[in-house]
Motif scaffolding. Structure first.
Motif, PDB file in Angstrom:
ATOM      1  N   GLY A   1       0.628  -1.363  -0.144  1.00  0.00           N
ATOM      2  CA  GLY A   1       0.096  -0.103  -0.031  1.00  0.00           C
ATOM      3  C   GLY A   1       0.789   1.294   0.041  1.00  0.00           C
ATOM      4  N   ASN A   2       1.944   1.095   0.240  1.00  0.00           N
ATOM      5  CA  ASN A   2       2.985   2.360   0.437  1.00  0.00           C
ATOM      6  C   ASN A   2       2.884   3.081  -1.124  1.00  0.00           C
ATOM      7  N   SER A   3       3.236   2.649  -1.995  1.00  0.00           N
ATOM      8  CA  SER A   3       3.403   3.067  -3.394  1.00  0.00           C
ATOM      9  C   SER A   3       1.858   3.310  -3.896  1.00  0.00           C
ATOM     10  N   ARG A   4       0.898   2.748  -3.461  1.00  0.00           N
ATOM     11  CA  ARG A   4      -0.579   2.960  -3.908  1.00  0.00           C
ATOM     12  C   ARG A   4      -1.101   4.467  -3.326  1.00  0.00           C
TER      13      ARG A   4
ATOM     14  N   TYR B   1      -3.695   4.380 -11.927  1.00  0.00           N
ATOM     15  CA  TYR B   1      -3.935   3.089 -12.507  1.00  0.00           C
ATOM     16  C   TYR B   1      -3.087   2.027 -11.911  1.00  0.00           C
ATOM     17  N   ASP B   2      -3.786   1.063 -11.336  1.00  0.00           N
ATOM     18  CA  ASP B   2      -3.010  -0.181 -10.870  1.00  0.00           C
ATOM     19  C   ASP B   2      -2.602  -0.941 -12.058  1.00  0.00           C
ATOM     20  N   ILE B   3      -1.476  -1.466 -12.368  1.00  0.00           N
ATOM     21  CA  ILE B   3      -1.023  -2.007 -13.589  1.00  0.00           C
ATOM     22  C   ILE B   3      -1.325  -3.299 -13.497  1.00  0.00           C
TER      23      ILE B   3
ATOM     24  N   PHE C   1       4.899   7.049 -12.795  1.00  0.00           N
ATOM     25  CA  PHE C   1       5.072   5.915 -12.532  1.00  0.00           C
ATOM     26  C   PHE C   1       5.688   5.689 -10.865  1.00  0.00           C
ATOM     27  N   VAL C   2       4.800   4.886 -10.191  1.00  0.00           N
ATOM     28  CA  VAL C   2       5.236   4.856  -8.776  1.00  0.00           C
ATOM     29  C   VAL C   2       5.134   3.397  -8.371  1.00  0.00           C
ATOM     30  N   PHE C   3       6.415   3.001  -7.731  1.00  0.00           N
ATOM     31  CA  PHE C   3       6.452   1.553  -7.352  1.00  0.00           C
ATOM     32  C   PHE C   3       7.451   1.308  -6.399  1.00  0.00           C
ATOM     33  N   PRO C   4       7.426   0.346  -5.549  1.00  0.00           N
ATOM     34  CA  PRO C   4       8.491  -0.095  -4.540  1.00  0.00           C
ATOM     35  C   PRO C   4       9.780  -0.439  -5.082  1.00  0.00           C
TER      36      PRO C   4
END
Ligand SMILES: Cc1cc2nc3c(=O)[nH]c(=O)nc-3n(C[C@H](O)[C@H](O)[C@H](O)COP(=O)(O)O)c2cc1C
Ligand code: SF4
Ligand code: SF4
Length: 246
Positions: free
Chosen positions: A9-12, A27-29, A46-49
């Motif tokens: 959930g951090n990146s969301r 948008y959740d890829i 783009f957001v990601f861990p």
């Protein structure tokens, strides 16, 4: 458009906060059924861990499939501590005008205990402030590279990351203990759809992003990974957000 991938959930949360501040959409890829049409977009995010000093392979393959347009592009990675060369490597897959790392609570329960309560609160509070700054810079289309690379970044992001993706993403060490009440949440929520319920217990297939959502979010703390995770704190951001940010 802001594309994100998130295990716990951090990146969301970061993607959604940025979308709110920038007036954009997330948008959740893992739920997209086709490559979206981005031709008319003014910005692509783009957001990601960070996984082992790199971007998740899934996010890199998604980005490589996206057409390169003239839109302003940015990437924000979330990490427990440091990102290595992940953003520079990601930029080779999809050129980024701006790159940021954001320190967030650590969810890597397989390697070490997760952060204590005080650290979790401190990291989320600091991230809130940093997101204000990041969004201000993005709105002004400033080109920024503010990434905590850490020491030996080149080595960690090449050799160690390679080893992680080839050898450490196995599901073989996952198992459920007698605490499991067969609620099925882990199977329902696995982004790789690799968990199925067999005889009222989760069973893991082979495909795994090692996002650690299953082990961290089991409401009964019934999932373990080998012996090391016994007694370690579970982490999911859901426990630390106000209702309107869930
Ligand atoms: C498999 C795995 C590897 C990780 N590797 C790193 C790392 O190299 N550096 C780091 O600072 N944090 C690392 N972390 C911590 C996560 O990047 C961090 O907690 C992130 O914010 C989790 O985001 P999420 O809640 O969106 O999944 C790792 C976590 C996992 C699950
Ligand atoms: S989420 Fe936990 S309790 Fe529910 S089925 Fe999976 S292992 Fe069992
Ligand atoms: S099985 Fe793998 S991909 Fe699925 S939730 Fe667990 S760690 Fe994530």
């Amino acid at each position: 458009m802001i594309f994100y991938f998130s295990g716990t959930g951090n990146s969301r949360w970061v993607a959604k906060q940025l979308a709110c501040l920038l007036g954009d959409q997330t948008y959740d890829i893992t739920t997209l059924t086709e490559i979206p049409d981005i031709k008319k977009e003014k910005q692509i995010g783009f957001v990601f861990p960070i996984y082992a000093w790199g971007a998740p392979e899934l996010m890199e393959s998604f980005a490589m499939k996206l057409p390169k347009t003239g839109a302003f592009s940015f990437g924000v990675c979330t990490c427990g501590e440091e990102a290595g060369m992940a953003m520079k490597q990601f930029s080779k897959r999809y050129p980024l005008d701006s790159s940021y790392s954001l320190v967030m609570p650590n969810n890597y329960i397989v390697g070490t205990d997760t952060d204590d309560e005080a650290t979790i609160h401190a990291k989320i509070n600091a991230a809130r402030k940093e997101l204000q700054k990041i969004s201000g810079e993005l709105l002004q289309r400033k080109k920024v590279y503010r990434v905590e690379e850490g020491s030996l970044a080149g080595l960690k992001s090449s050799l160690v990351n390679f080893g992680f993706n080839r050898f450490a993403r196995s599901t073989k060490s996952f198992y459920a203990t007698s605490l499991c009440n067969a609620c099925g949440l882990c199977a329902k929520n696995c982004p790789a759809h690799t968990i199925t319920m067999v005889n009222n217990l989760p069973s893991w297939g082979t495909r795994c992003y090692q996002c650690l959502r299953c082990i961290n979010e089991c409401p009964k703390q019934a999932i373990q990974y080998g012996k090391g995770t016994e007694g370690r704190r579970r982490y999911t951001i859901q426990n630390y957000l106000p209702q309107d940010e869930q």
